[in-house]
Design an enzyme around this catalytic site. Sequence first.
Site, PDB file in Angstrom:
ATOM      1  N   GLU A   1       0.823  -1.206   0.000  1.00 47.45           N
ATOM      2  CA  GLU A   1       0.000   0.000   0.000  1.00 47.45           C
ATOM      3  C   GLU A   1       0.860   1.259   0.000  1.00 47.45           C
ATOM      4  O   GLU A   1       1.958   1.279   0.558  1.00 47.45           O
ATOM      5  CB  GLU A   1      -0.895   0.033   1.241  1.00 47.45           C
TER       6      GLU A   1
ATOM      7  N   ASP B   1      -8.047  -4.638   9.119  1.00 45.91           N
ATOM      8  CA  ASP B   1      -7.519  -3.458   8.440  1.00 45.91           C
ATOM      9  C   ASP B   1      -7.390  -3.621   6.928  1.00 45.91           C
ATOM     10  O   ASP B   1      -6.645  -2.895   6.286  1.00 45.91           O
ATOM     11  CB  ASP B   1      -6.158  -3.081   9.027  1.00 45.91           C
TER      12      ASP B   1
END
Length: 338
Positions: A56, A227
């Site tokens: 990410e 998450d």
Amino acid sequence: MVQYVGVENLVRLVRHVGIKTFLQELAGYIEDDFRRWPEFEKVSRIASHSSDGVIELMPTADSVLYGFKYVNGHPKNMREGLQTVTAFGVLSDVNTGYPLLLSEMTLLTALRTAATSAVAARHLARSGSRVMAIIGLGAQSEFQATAFQALLGITHLRVYDVDPDAARKFCANMNDSGLVIAVAGSSHEAVQGADIITTVTADKLKATILTDNMIGAGVHINAVGGDCPGKTELHADILSRGRVFVEFPEQTRIEGEIQQMPEDFPVTELWHVMTGEAPGRRTEQDITIFDSVGFATEDFSALRYLRDKVRDTDFQVEIDLVAEPKDPRDLFGLLTRY
């Protein structure tokens, strides 16, 4: 030249400052930036998912500084002797676009995640909370325990992990913390009598770490482990009973516990609570839930704190990350003059 803080220098800095003081000071930067939330450019993290994990980018900026973090999440790594999460981050000057700071963020992310959890709990947990349960004793657990001790005055821990080695590791690391630690035989046993419950498991799947019958009135839940899409820890009935607080709704609805809920499921943004625009805990009987997925402003805060902390010290070195020819138009000339 660009400031660089590597792992060795960050470890030296934390030891020099003291981990509790470091967390307290970092928490101050995080809360200050939450309080000026509208000043930031905000986007959900840019994620590249694979069957093994996710990589990410997490960017944000205000009018002065731009920051981003590169981070991965690969639960399988632990079986191969590798970290589940690794990261680095950059802080840049908005005016010139030049990078100012490059830092390791594997360790710094663990510190900022714990500090953010404790900041949220200061606004949402019952005052006088002293007992915390931690479910999941991986790499983040000691940071969570230390942050809640430093910022909320937690004195007792009730902990559980499916892996007994993880529990032994946790107890060894926290041996000199001053906390009273009880290792439970199950999640059900761990949450009994807890004022705050932290879930921070690593497996990338929809799990039910907490069920509705485990949660009594007045508890604050710090849900850290869920998450990414397809990864949750709380039964949906708990979300329906409690009041849910989030960082950035657009991201949390995709990655957090509330991915289980309808698109219009009501949540409160944490920054509204910090600025007094929305209530946090309203009664002693409220069940409050911080659906924490981690947001780029928290990394920005951590990088901003770190830059201030290491300025004019030997906890950083300068590196020539940016090519700077004497004549900005003659970049090619560097190849012939070095």
